[in-house]
Design an enzyme around this catalytic site. Structure first.
Site, PDB file in Angstrom:
ATOM      1  N   PRO A   2      50.832  31.445  38.270  1.00  0.00           N
ATOM      2  CA  PRO A   2      51.213  31.365  36.821  1.00  0.00           C
ATOM      3  C   PRO A   2      49.971  31.991  35.982  1.00  0.00           C
ATOM      4  CG  PRO A   2      51.826  29.321  38.029  1.00  0.00           C
ATOM      5  CD  PRO A   2      50.964  29.907  38.979  1.00  0.00           C
ATOM      6  N   GLU A   3      50.273  33.041  35.396  1.00  0.00           N
ATOM      7  CA  GLU A   3      49.163  33.233  34.456  1.00  0.00           C
ATOM      8  C   GLU A   3      49.991  33.351  32.949  1.00  0.00           C
ATOM      9  OE1 GLU A   3      47.949  37.486  35.362  1.00  0.00           O
ATOM     10  OE2 GLU A   3      48.368  36.970  37.595  1.00  0.00           O
TER      11      GLU A   3
END
Ligand SMILES: [Zn+2]
Length: 274
Positions: A2-3
């Site tokens: 996840p960014e």
């Protein structure tokens, strides 16, 4: 992994569901000893009874504001997932923690690789204080990006991944932003001229806005709090498209290692010597 767009999608989904709710029980699995960065008895005891007053995000960190002025901070790292479920929903594979809420629902933290982390703190700066500027912050201007890059001899790709330089970018969006800005990932950060920095600044924002619009990228593990995949992986220009034609020029996308990380780029749109 996840960014910023994935964590922002989680924040937007959870905010209306969690805000105003009180935590009635906390369970943390013993096989995830590094999950909680606060002594576990303190963490559990002091969270029970607290009400969630809002959700924020800083870089890739999700921040739950609590009614006693403290913060529950979560980082999903490699494979972490946050799911909002009813108690009779099937258990999550690799569930590591569960927060029961006063409306009967559960916020579950599942994590295959066990790198995810949580903090309970009254001082946010101890967790996120050293992060670089937030890409959507007004203070993050092209001039600010130029100042940050001017000090760095590292490849621009590595610079973009450095959370202390700019917060929120990971491998997907660093590659996408460099392609959108027509900059070779191995260029030393300080070698970019002002026109290139301006293009990169605009590209970082447009790539992130678009990815938030598509509710994040689900290449492997990422799902939203309802367990649904994002759509952005269908719209990437270079990431994991090795050998496929560039959507801009038709040349085959290449993959190289930069700073030990797989990096995807178009050799024609992003020449090493412009
Ligand atoms: Zn191209």
């Amino acid at each position: 992994v996840p960014e910023l767009p994935e964590v922002e999608t989680i924040r937007r989904a959870l905010a209306p569901r969690l805000t105003g709710r009180a935590i009635t029980d906390v369970q943390v699995a013993l096989e995830a000893p590094k999950l909680v960065q606060t002594p576990i008895e303190t963490f559990t005891r002091e969270l029970i009874g607290r009400r969630i007053t809002g959700l924020d995000r800083r870089g890739k960190y999700l921040i739950l504001r609590l009614d006693d002025g403290r913060f529950l901070v979560l980082h999903l790292r490699m494979t972490g997932r946050l799911l909002h479920r009813r108690p009779d929903d099937p258990p999550e594979p690799y569930q590591r923690a569960c927060f029961r809420l006063d409306d009967g629902t559960e916020l579950r933290f599942a994590d295959l690789r066990k790198f995810g982390t949580m903090w309970l703190t009254d001082d946010l700066s101890t967790v996120v204080g050293r992060l670089g500027p937030e890409p959507f912050d007004e203070a993050f201007t092209a001039e600010r990006l130029a100042e940050l890059a001017a000090r760095r001899t590292a490849p621009i790709k590595s610079f973009l991944l450095d959370q202390y330089a700019i917060a929120g970018l990971g491998n997907i969006y660093a590659d996408e932003a460099l392609h959108a800005a027509s900059i070779h990932p191995r260029r030393p950060a300080r070698s970019l001229d002002s026109a290139e920095v301006a293009r990169l600044h605009a590209a970082i924002r447009s790539v992130l806005v678009r990815a938030v619009g598509f509710r994040g990228s689900s290449f492997r593990d990422y799902v939203d709090p309802e367990g649904a995949a994002g759509e952005n992986q269908r719209h990437v220009r270079v990431f994991r498209r090795t050998g496929e034609p560039c959507h801009t020029c038709g040349a085959a996308i290449e993959r190289v290692k930069v700073g030990g990380r797989s990096t995807h780029f178009c050799p024609r749109c992003q020449p090493e010597r412009p």
